[in-house]
Design an enzyme around this catalytic site. Structure first.
Site, short mmCIF file in Angstrom:
data_model
loop_
_atom_site.label_atom_id
_atom_site.label_comp_id
_atom_site.label_asym_id
_atom_site.label_seq_id
_atom_site.Cartn_x
_atom_site.Cartn_y
_atom_site.Cartn_z
N SER A 52 -0.31 4.64 1.58
CA SER A 52 -0.52 3.89 2.82
C SER A 52 -1.67 4.45 3.67
O SER A 52 -1.62 4.37 4.91
CB SER A 52 0.77 3.81 3.65
N GLU A 94 4.04 4.75 -10.17
CA GLU A 94 4.54 3.46 -10.67
C GLU A 94 4.64 3.49 -12.19
O GLU A 94 5.52 2.84 -12.78
CB GLU A 94 3.65 2.31 -10.18
N LYS A 142 -4.20 -1.59 -8.67
CA LYS A 142 -2.93 -1.95 -9.32
C LYS A 142 -3.11 -3.28 -10.05
O LYS A 142 -4.18 -3.53 -10.58
CB LYS A 142 -1.80 -1.96 -8.29
N ASN A 181 -7.25 2.05 -5.86
CA ASN A 181 -6.35 1.74 -6.98
C ASN A 181 -5.87 0.31 -6.76
O ASN A 181 -5.00 0.07 -5.93
CB ASN A 181 -5.18 2.73 -6.99
N GLU A 210 0.49 12.06 -3.92
CA GLU A 210 1.00 10.77 -3.46
C GLU A 210 2.51 10.81 -3.31
O GLU A 210 3.24 10.60 -4.30
CB GLU A 210 0.63 9.67 -4.46
N HIS A 252 0.36 7.90 -12.40
CA HIS A 252 0.72 7.27 -11.13
C HIS A 252 2.24 7.09 -11.07
O HIS A 252 2.88 6.82 -12.09
CB HIS A 252 0.01 5.92 -11.00
N GLY A 268 2.72 2.08 -0.65
CA GLY A 268 2.96 0.65 -0.44
C GLY A 268 4.04 0.35 0.58
O GLY A 268 4.50 -0.78 0.71
P1 PGA Z 1 -0.96 2.32 -1.10
O1 PGA Z 1 -1.00 2.81 -2.64
O2 PGA Z 1 -2.24 2.76 -0.47
O3 PGA Z 1 -0.84 0.82 -1.18
O4 PGA Z 1 0.23 2.95 -0.49
C1 PGA Z 1 -1.54 4.05 -2.97
C2 PGA Z 1 -1.40 4.28 -4.45
O5 PGA Z 1 -0.38 3.87 -5.03
O6 PGA Z 1 -2.28 4.87 -5.08
#
Ligand code: PGA
Length: 255
Positions: free
Chosen positions: A216, A100, A15, A13, A170, A98, A176
């Site tokens: 992460s 976000e 982003k 992903n 998640e 997601h 992140g």
């Molecule tokens: P990350 O993001 O691996 O940077 O923690 C995962 C995601 O948001 O899908």
């Protein structure tokens, strides 16, 4: 719950990262590194990068997805992209719900359900994201939260459509932040989600549903997380922007 019934999916992903030119170069760089993967490999890229991602991945084992789609087919929705638009380009996957999107763009369980159904009706494969915040985990309501998110997202979805849905667990506090869930925590919630799917549909459907962990996941911790029985791959943010790290995660999922 038999792991060998399911092919793991490692999905990047990106982003809001990479230009179309950077996308083209990156996919070409990563292609030889993942060509022998024994898992599915997907990159979910920004809308403007889809065309160059599709072009660069042609003839390879890399699949391309978007990061969202609107629930209407067309209309007065400034700034939005519809499922038929994605389908017409040759896009295969789309991330829906997601955290976000939920956190910064007022996405709700209801709109997640509508977007998911719109994507499925166009024949897109959906990566549905669910997960609790830190406050929710500390209040000991992780199960209630992921159960509610999963049930509302799948409201009105038929059992046969589950083969086109990947669920990504998640935990919001792990995204992140560099703070990964332990492999036991990931396994516990992925198994819980599988049981929710089993109750909604049946055990056979649940056994076949791909449930990823995301938050992460990186080249160092992927092995341990992916070894868990109910963790069928990962949704990878930061580590999917680096070809070397991403290919190590793909190798871990191919074992
Ligand atoms: P990350 O993001 O691996 O940077 O923690 C995962 C995601 O948001 O899908």
């Amino acid at each position: 719950m038999e792991k060998n019934k399911r092919t793991p999916v490692i999905a990047g992903n990106w982003k809001m990262n990479k230009t179309p030119a950077e996308t083209f170069d990156f996919i070409n760089e990563v292609k030889p590194l993942v060509k022998d993967a024994d898992c599915k490999v997907v990159f979910c890229v920004p809308f403007v990068d889809l065309e160059s991602a599709l072009k660069a991945s042609e003839g390879s084992n890399i699949h391309i997805g978007a990061q969202n789609c609107h629930f209407e087919k067309s209309g007065a929705f400034t700034g939005e992209i519809s499922a038929p638009m994605l389908k017409s380009m040759g896009v295969e996957y789309v991330i829906i719900g997601h955290s976000e999107r939920r956190q910064y763009f007022a996405e709700t369980d209801k709109t997640v359900n509508k977007r998911l159904k719109a994507a499925l009706s166009e024949g897109l494969k959906v990566i549905l994201c669910v997960g609790e915040t830190l406050g929710e985990r500390e209040s000991d309501i992780t199960e209630e939260i992921v159960s509610k998110q999963t049930k509302i997202a799948l409201n009105g979805v038929e059992a046969k459509d589950l083969e086109n849905i990947i669920i990504a667990y998640e935990p919001v506090w792990a995204i992140g932040t560099g703070k990964t869930a332990t492999s036991d925590q990931a396994e516990e919630v992925c198994l819980y989600i599988r049981n929710v799917v089993s109750k909604l549909y049946n055990k056979e459907v649940a056994d076949k549903t791909v449930i990823q962990y995301g938050g992460s996941m990186n080249a160092k911790n992927a092995d341990e997380l992916l070894a868990k029985t109910n963790v069928d791959g990962g949704l990878i943010g930061g580590a999917s922007l680096k070809s070397e790290d991403f290919s190590i995660i793909v190798k871990a999922a191919s074992k």
